[in-house]
Design a protein around this motif. Structure first.
Motif, short mmCIF file in Angstrom:
data_model
loop_
_atom_site.label_atom_id
_atom_site.label_comp_id
_atom_site.label_asym_id
_atom_site.label_seq_id
_atom_site.Cartn_x
_atom_site.Cartn_y
_atom_site.Cartn_z
N PRO A 195 0.83 -1.21 0.00
CA PRO A 195 0.00 0.00 0.00
C PRO A 195 0.86 1.26 0.00
O PRO A 195 1.98 1.27 0.52
CB PRO A 195 -0.80 -0.12 1.31
N SER A 197 1.60 4.56 1.63
CA SER A 197 1.33 4.98 3.00
C SER A 197 2.10 6.24 3.36
O SER A 197 2.92 6.73 2.58
CB SER A 197 1.68 3.85 3.98
N ARG A 208 -3.60 5.80 3.96
CA ARG A 208 -2.90 4.88 3.07
C ARG A 208 -3.87 4.42 1.98
O ARG A 208 -5.08 4.33 2.21
CB ARG A 208 -2.34 3.68 3.83
N LEU A 209 -3.32 4.14 0.82
CA LEU A 209 -4.12 3.69 -0.32
C LEU A 209 -3.71 2.26 -0.68
O LEU A 209 -2.53 1.99 -0.92
CB LEU A 209 -3.92 4.60 -1.53
N THR A 210 -4.70 1.37 -0.72
CA THR A 210 -4.45 -0.02 -1.10
C THR A 210 -5.30 -0.35 -2.31
O THR A 210 -6.52 -0.15 -2.30
CB THR A 210 -4.82 -0.99 0.05
N PHE A 211 -4.67 -0.82 -3.38
CA PHE A 211 -5.38 -1.11 -4.62
C PHE A 211 -5.65 -2.61 -4.70
O PHE A 211 -4.76 -3.41 -4.97
CB PHE A 211 -4.56 -0.62 -5.82
N LYS A 212 -6.90 -2.98 -4.44
CA LYS A 212 -7.31 -4.37 -4.48
C LYS A 212 -7.80 -4.70 -5.89
O LYS A 212 -8.99 -4.62 -6.20
CB LYS A 212 -8.43 -4.62 -3.45
N LEU A 218 -10.65 0.28 -4.38
CA LEU A 218 -9.62 1.12 -3.77
C LEU A 218 -9.95 1.21 -2.28
O LEU A 218 -11.03 1.67 -1.91
CB LEU A 218 -9.61 2.51 -4.40
N TRP A 219 -9.02 0.78 -1.45
CA TRP A 219 -9.21 0.86 0.00
C TRP A 219 -8.51 2.11 0.52
O TRP A 219 -7.29 2.25 0.37
CB TRP A 219 -8.67 -0.38 0.70
N THR A 226 -11.36 1.86 7.46
CA THR A 226 -10.95 1.63 6.07
C THR A 226 -12.20 1.64 5.20
O THR A 226 -13.12 0.85 5.42
CB THR A 226 -10.22 0.29 5.91
N LYS A 228 -13.89 0.97 1.67
CA LYS A 228 -13.67 0.17 0.45
C LYS A 228 -14.52 0.74 -0.67
O LYS A 228 -15.74 0.63 -0.67
CB LYS A 228 -14.03 -1.29 0.72
#
Length: 287
Positions: A195, A197, A208-212, A218-219, A226, A228
């Motif tokens: 991610p 962060s 923080r950005l998490t790309f699922k 985009l989380w 968080t 989603k």
């Protein structure tokens, strides 16, 4: 009488010659038939040699078996490992009917069209995620994303630079976060496997950005929660370099129809900006 005898002798000789010639005629016909038969056989041999044994060109190359996942459907695909991303899109088109220009193909990030599957280390049995809508689906949307983008861009042009606006200065004036990820000005890189962060959100809190990619989500994570967000629901992504720190950007994800729904993130490493936009929006949106 002498003349008659002579004529009879001539006639008898002629008949004998004709009788002798008849077998020659039969032999000639037989010879011609044999020649024709040999010619046909030769042609048949030539034709047989030109017939493919049924092996495809792909069977003669090293291949990988892939699992294509699109629109909740799964497809099995066998393709040469030295095929490019563009070639993979063509094969996906033949499976799904989704034109290559409308495809967003992902394998550990957005799959590059100019590199081979071998180069990006696609392994046997890998899952390839495909996101995109058919032309009919796009035309059915009441407000296409490109129209919203044009309107937002036109509105932005009327304003002063984003980083000088009061609402953003109160965050930027806090300075660069200590634990922010390293940035490279003018570079373009694929999204990292971890991610993004260490950045700030509009309230000055850490985000923080998490790309699922496998879930097309985009989380957006903070200390409290968080969120989603389906990537298909994000209407636009805007960004601008931060003055004095051009290796970092401020970026907004428009989660609704107006600017009031923009979620701002500050100190995004510049090398990931284009990858974020391509991953969230996809090039297919412009068609």
């Amino acid at each position: 009488m002498a003349a008659q005898d002579g004529s009879e002798e001539v006639i008898m000789e002629t008949e004998e010659k004709l009788k002798e010639a008849e077998p020659l005629g039969e032999d000639a016909e037989k010879s011609e038939a044999d020649t024709t038969s040999h010619t046909d056989a030769g042609n048949a041999t030539t034709q047989d040699s030109s017939i493919s044994n049924g092996d495809d060109a792909d069977d003669k190359q090293e291949t990988v078996d892939l699992k294509i996942i699109w629109n909740k459907n799964k497809y099995d695909l066998k393709i040469p490992v030295d095929s490019t991303g563009a070639k993979l899109k063509e094969r996906i088109h033949s499976l799904t009917g989704l034109p290559p220009a409308m495809q967003k193909v992902m394998y550990k990030g957005l799959l590059p069209e100019d590199k081979t599957l071998r180069e990006i280390k696609v392994t046997n049995g890998a899952k390839i995620m495909v996101v995109g809508s058919t032309i009919n689906d796009v035309l059915a949307v009441n407000t296409p994303k490109e129209v919203i983008q044009q309107e937002v861009k036109a509105e932005e042009n009327k304003k002063e630079p984003l980083c000088r606006q009061k609402q953003h200065r109160k965050v930027l004036d806090k300075g660069k976060p200590d634990d922010i990820m390293p940035a490279i000005k003018g570079a373009k890189e694929r999204l990292p496997t971890v991610p993004l962060s260490g950045m700030f959100n509009k309230s000055g809190g850490k985000v923080r950005l998490t790309f699922k990619l496998e879930q097309d989500q985009l989380w957006i994570g903070t200390k409290e929660r968080t969120e989603k967000v389906p990537m298909g629901s994000i209407k636009n992504v805007v960004s601008e370099p931060i003055e004095g720190h051009e290796d970092y950007h401020m970026m907004a994800f428009q989660l609704g129809p107006t600017e009031a729904s923009q979620y701002w993130v500050y100190w995004v490493p510049a090398q990931f900006v284009d990858a974020i936009k391509d991953t969230v929006l996809g090039k297919w949106q412009y068609f």
